[in-house]
Design an enzyme around this catalytic site. Structure first.
Site, PDB file in Angstrom:
ATOM      1  N   GLU A   3       7.380 -10.651  14.827  1.00  0.00           N
ATOM      2  CA  GLU A   3       7.012 -11.260  16.101  1.00  0.00           C
ATOM      3  C   GLU A   3       7.377 -12.745  16.120  1.00  0.00           C
ATOM      4  OE1 GLU A   3       3.136 -11.670  19.028  1.00  0.00           O
ATOM      5  OE2 GLU A   3       2.993 -10.484  17.202  1.00  0.00           O
ATOM      6  N   ARG A  51       0.820  -1.212   0.000  1.00  0.00           N
ATOM      7  CA  ARG A  51       0.000   0.000   0.000  1.00  0.00           C
ATOM      8  C   ARG A  51       0.852   1.258   0.000  1.00  0.00           C
ATOM      9  NH1 ARG A  51      -4.758  -0.657   4.273  1.00  0.00           N
ATOM     10  NH2 ARG A  51      -2.978  -0.624   5.673  1.00  0.00           N
TER      11      ARG A  51
END
Length: 181
Positions: free
Chosen positions: A105, A68
């Site tokens: 993560e 994006r």
């Protein structure tokens, strides 16, 4: 830095147009869908102009992060009369590429750029739609600096202020049109 009435109006309009999508792409995540903003020509144009001029120039290149970020960064580059450099996910560019890995993560990811598109000494503005944890943006800065560029600032459509992105990018001028708590 003072905020003008016009800036507040743009932030409010962006806030009205960005759609929250709960539990996408994973449970517990609220995805910020910018497609209604992109479909509103006047607000999108004002957004591009504000993002382009949020960090003082001169700017030689605007780097946009996949995916994006491309949508926002390319018109920001046009507004500034600068070149556009796509920062891609690993494996998306034909070689040769410069690559920077970073921690997620659970695991790692990497970003890549064609190093021959980044002239040493280029003044680069990094642009993306959302600042969250700052991992991709930090990897992008490091990648561009490895190519010899000077990252002069970062411009985001919105910042998720409950995440540590701004802290991870300390030391770099940073602008976000909308803060999301």
């Amino acid at each position: 830095m003072t905020t003008s009435h016009q800036d507040e109006q743009l932030a409010e309009r962006i806030s009205q147009l960005v759609r929250d999508v709960p539990d996408y792409p994973n449970a517990g995540v609220i995805f910020k869908d910018i497609t209604p903003l992109l479909a509103d020509a006047d607000t999108f144009a004002a957004t591009v102009k504000a993002m382009a001029h949020a960090i003082p120039g001169p700017i030689d290149l605007v780097a946009g992060m996949e995916a994006r970020g491309f949508i926002v960064a390319a018109p920001v580059a046009q507004e500034l009369g600068a070149g556009f450099v796509p920062i891609r996910k690993a494996g998306k560019l034909p070689g040769p590429v410069a690559r920077r890995e970073y921690e997620l993560e659970y695991g790692t990811a990497a970003v890549e750029v064609h190093p021959f598109t980044v002239r040493p000494g280029s003044r680069v503005l990094v642009v993306d739609d959302v600042l969250a944890t700052g991992g991709t943006a930090l990897a992008t800065i490091e990648l561009l600096e490895e190519c010899g560029a000077e990252v002069v600032g970062l411009s985001f459509l919105m910042e998720l202020t409950f995440l540590p992105g701004r802290e991870r990018l300390a030391g770099h001028p940073l602008s976000a049109l909308l803060s999301v708590d």
